[in-house]
Design a protein around this motif. Sequence first.
Motif, PDB file in Angstrom:
ATOM      1  N   HIS A  26      31.116   7.704 -30.636  1.00 19.07           N
ATOM      2  CA  HIS A  26      33.004   7.897 -30.872  1.00 19.07           C
ATOM      3  C   HIS A  26      32.977   6.272 -31.041  1.00 19.07           C
ATOM      4  N   ILE A  27      33.034   5.409 -30.008  1.00 19.03           N
ATOM      5  CA  ILE A  27      33.453   4.298 -30.262  1.00 19.03           C
ATOM      6  C   ILE A  27      32.486   3.380 -30.880  1.00 19.03           C
ATOM      7  N   LEU A  28      31.098   3.155 -31.403  1.00 24.01           N
ATOM      8  CA  LEU A  28      30.475   2.563 -32.418  1.00 24.01           C
ATOM      9  C   LEU A  28      31.013   2.901 -33.590  1.00 24.01           C
ATOM     10  N   SER A  85      18.639   5.844 -32.679  1.00 26.66           N
ATOM     11  CA  SER A  85      17.331   5.920 -31.815  1.00 26.66           C
ATOM     12  C   SER A  85      17.975   7.009 -30.770  1.00 26.66           C
ATOM     13  N   LEU A  86      17.134   7.902 -30.654  1.00 20.57           N
ATOM     14  CA  LEU A  86      16.901   8.840 -29.539  1.00 20.57           C
ATOM     15  C   LEU A  86      15.588   8.686 -28.981  1.00 20.57           C
ATOM     16  N   PRO A  87      15.364   7.330 -27.588  1.00 24.17           N
ATOM     17  CA  PRO A  87      14.040   7.766 -27.019  1.00 24.17           C
ATOM     18  C   PRO A  87      14.081   9.137 -25.853  1.00 24.17           C
ATOM     19  N   ASP A  88      14.772   8.957 -25.832  1.00 22.04           N
ATOM     20  CA  ASP A  88      15.201   9.495 -23.759  1.00 22.04           C
ATOM     21  C   ASP A  88      15.745  11.094 -24.226  1.00 22.04           C
ATOM     22  N   PHE A  89      14.824  12.005 -23.116  1.00 28.18           N
ATOM     23  CA  PHE A  89      15.158  13.510 -23.864  1.00 28.18           C
ATOM     24  C   PHE A  89      15.390  13.527 -22.568  1.00 28.18           C
ATOM     25  N   THR A  90      15.759  13.156 -21.908  1.00 29.14           N
ATOM     26  CA  THR A  90      16.238  13.658 -20.220  1.00 29.14           C
ATOM     27  C   THR A  90      17.804  13.449 -19.703  1.00 29.14           C
ATOM     28  N   SER A  91      17.880  15.013 -20.537  1.00 30.21           N
ATOM     29  CA  SER A  91      19.413  14.793 -20.663  1.00 30.21           C
ATOM     30  C   SER A  91      20.273  15.508 -19.324  1.00 30.21           C
ATOM     31  N   PRO A  92      21.570  15.143 -19.195  1.00 35.86           N
ATOM     32  CA  PRO A  92      21.688  15.653 -17.614  1.00 35.86           C
ATOM     33  C   PRO A  92      22.075  16.535 -17.811  1.00 35.86           C
ATOM     34  N   GLN A  93      22.192  18.224 -18.329  1.00 36.06           N
ATOM     35  CA  GLN A  93      21.916  19.088 -17.725  1.00 36.06           C
ATOM     36  C   GLN A  93      20.331  19.842 -17.909  1.00 36.06           C
ATOM     37  N   GLY A  94      19.598  19.439 -18.279  1.00 34.81           N
ATOM     38  CA  GLY A  94      18.078  19.368 -17.556  1.00 34.81           C
ATOM     39  C   GLY A  94      17.491  20.108 -19.642  1.00 34.81           C
ATOM     40  N   PRO A  95      16.231  20.384 -19.645  1.00 38.41           N
ATOM     41  CA  PRO A  95      15.681  21.154 -20.954  1.00 38.41           C
ATOM     42  C   PRO A  95      16.898  23.054 -20.978  1.00 38.41           C
ATOM     43  N   GLU A  96      17.512  23.615 -20.560  1.00 38.28           N
ATOM     44  CA  GLU A  96      18.105  24.880 -21.545  1.00 38.28           C
ATOM     45  C   GLU A  96      18.869  24.429 -21.515  1.00 38.28           C
ATOM     46  N   ARG A  97      19.324  22.918 -21.243  1.00 34.63           N
ATOM     47  CA  ARG A  97      20.491  23.104 -22.799  1.00 34.63           C
ATOM     48  C   ARG A  97      20.759  21.392 -23.237  1.00 34.63           C
ATOM     49  N   LEU A  98      18.463  21.348 -23.507  1.00 35.30           N
ATOM     50  CA  LEU A  98      18.782  20.117 -24.123  1.00 35.30           C
ATOM     51  C   LEU A  98      18.872  20.450 -25.787  1.00 35.30           C
ATOM     52  N   GLY A  99      18.445  21.378 -26.000  1.00 34.31           N
ATOM     53  CA  GLY A  99      18.838  21.970 -27.282  1.00 34.31           C
ATOM     54  C   GLY A  99      21.111  21.881 -28.329  1.00 34.31           C
ATOM     55  N   GLY A 140      19.194   2.419 -29.830  1.00 33.43           N
ATOM     56  CA  GLY A 140      19.756   3.615 -28.418  1.00 33.43           C
ATOM     57  C   GLY A 140      20.755   3.474 -27.898  1.00 33.43           C
ATOM     58  N   VAL A 141      21.784   4.030 -27.531  1.00 32.55           N
ATOM     59  CA  VAL A 141      22.969   4.495 -26.967  1.00 32.55           C
ATOM     60  C   VAL A 141      22.963   4.551 -25.330  1.00 32.55           C
ATOM     61  N   ARG A 142      23.427   3.550 -24.767  1.00 37.53           N
ATOM     62  CA  ARG A 142      23.824   3.733 -23.352  1.00 37.53           C
ATOM     63  C   ARG A 142      25.143   5.293 -23.342  1.00 37.53           C
ATOM     64  N   ASP A 143      24.276   6.455 -22.364  1.00 34.04           N
ATOM     65  CA  ASP A 143      25.353   7.680 -22.341  1.00 34.04           C
ATOM     66  C   ASP A 143      25.501   8.085 -23.281  1.00 34.04           C
ATOM     67  N   PHE A 156      22.373  -0.409 -27.147  1.00 31.44           N
ATOM     68  CA  PHE A 156      24.219  -0.176 -27.600  1.00 31.44           C
ATOM     69  C   PHE A 156      24.299   0.249 -26.205  1.00 31.44           C
ATOM     70  N   ASP A 157      25.536  -0.699 -25.657  1.00 25.57           N
ATOM     71  CA  ASP A 157      26.397  -0.776 -24.654  1.00 25.57           C
ATOM     72  C   ASP A 157      27.865  -0.898 -24.528  1.00 25.57           C
ATOM     73  N   VAL A 158      28.402   0.680 -24.600  1.00 16.96           N
ATOM     74  CA  VAL A 158      29.699  -0.332 -25.407  1.00 16.96           C
ATOM     75  C   VAL A 158      30.686  -0.768 -24.010  1.00 16.96           C
ATOM     76  N   GLY A 159      29.944  -0.335 -23.162  1.00 20.37           N
ATOM     77  CA  GLY A 159      30.713  -0.633 -21.948  1.00 20.37           C
ATOM     78  C   GLY A 159      31.677   0.782 -21.420  1.00 20.37           C
ATOM     79  N   PRO A 160      32.265   0.209 -19.724  1.00 20.48           N
ATOM     80  CA  PRO A 160      33.688   1.343 -19.881  1.00 20.48           C
ATOM     81  C   PRO A 160      34.339   0.981 -20.907  1.00 20.48           C
ATOM     82  N   ASP A 161      35.288   1.892 -21.504  1.00 22.79           N
ATOM     83  CA  ASP A 161      36.183   1.770 -22.848  1.00 22.79           C
ATOM     84  C   ASP A 161      36.136   0.783 -24.100  1.00 22.79           C
TER      85      ASP A 161
END
Length: 294
Positions: free
Chosen positions: A277-279, A6-20, A266-269, A236-241
């Motif tokens: 990939h880990i999942l 599930s994708l509940p959050d579209f606030t991406s790290p690089q902003g709307p310009e790179r969201l697509g 949803g998947v954290r990060d 889903f939060d797979v944690g570091p590594d």
Amino acid sequence: MQIGLSLPDFTSPQGPERLGEELADVARTADAAGFDHLSVMDHFFQIPMVGPAENEMLEAYTTLGFLAAHTRRVKLLTLVTGTVYRAPGALAKIISTLDVLSGGRAWLGIGAAWYEAEAAGLGLPFPPLAERFERLAETLEVCLRMWSDDESPYSGRHYQLARPLNSPQVLTRPHPPILIGGGGERKTLRLVARYAQACNLFPGPELPRKLDVLRAHCEAVGRDYDDILKTTTYSFDVGPDGDRVERILDDLGRLAELGVQAVLGGVRDVWRLEPLHILGERVIPLAAELGTAP
């Protein structure tokens, strides 16, 4: 057990310009990693449980069409459409279009709607709860009629269709699967028993009772309880590594024991892609062994 993203959050790290570009990368990665479903919320403002209303929120069906173009196998749906946000004939046509253009991968995820603030903010209809459920039932009837090649007029209390023509017709037969979200015991779960191929419930302590209520509704209408895919949400939060993978598998095992057959989470990060990939490598193959959905 099936695993959906599930994708509940579209606030991406690089902003709307790179969201697509970022969203396409997420979709392709999830598709290749073996996720069964890819879902978005049907909201116009961000919901309070995720972030401020002002955060980025994409319109659901435009987004699903975009995701369809960047995937090949994953099933596509909203979790879930607010029934009063679109006229039923238009909604049936929207799902049909998504099904045809995705090669038969569309689902109809639907519920009675709850976020009054966004409806008021954008001037969308938001009748009282009892009427929203009446409209939900009629919407389901309209969609099923349009997907059945029955062009006879539909006359309901809230909706009238003179000619429910649907061309091109859906590829998925007899029709795209219907998932109804919500755990209301008197109305929502009764609609699941009557119309749906899947339900979506919260994974809280009331889950076993909700499934018992659904079973009773199925018995009352002569429906096979096992024909309905039982899904729930998860974070889903797979944690570091990936150091939290075992915890995730333990959680999924407990849900499977309760009768859950698919988790839509949803998947954290998620924008980093590595959690996907880990999942795909360490969770999805083992989850499949927890049970096979009908």
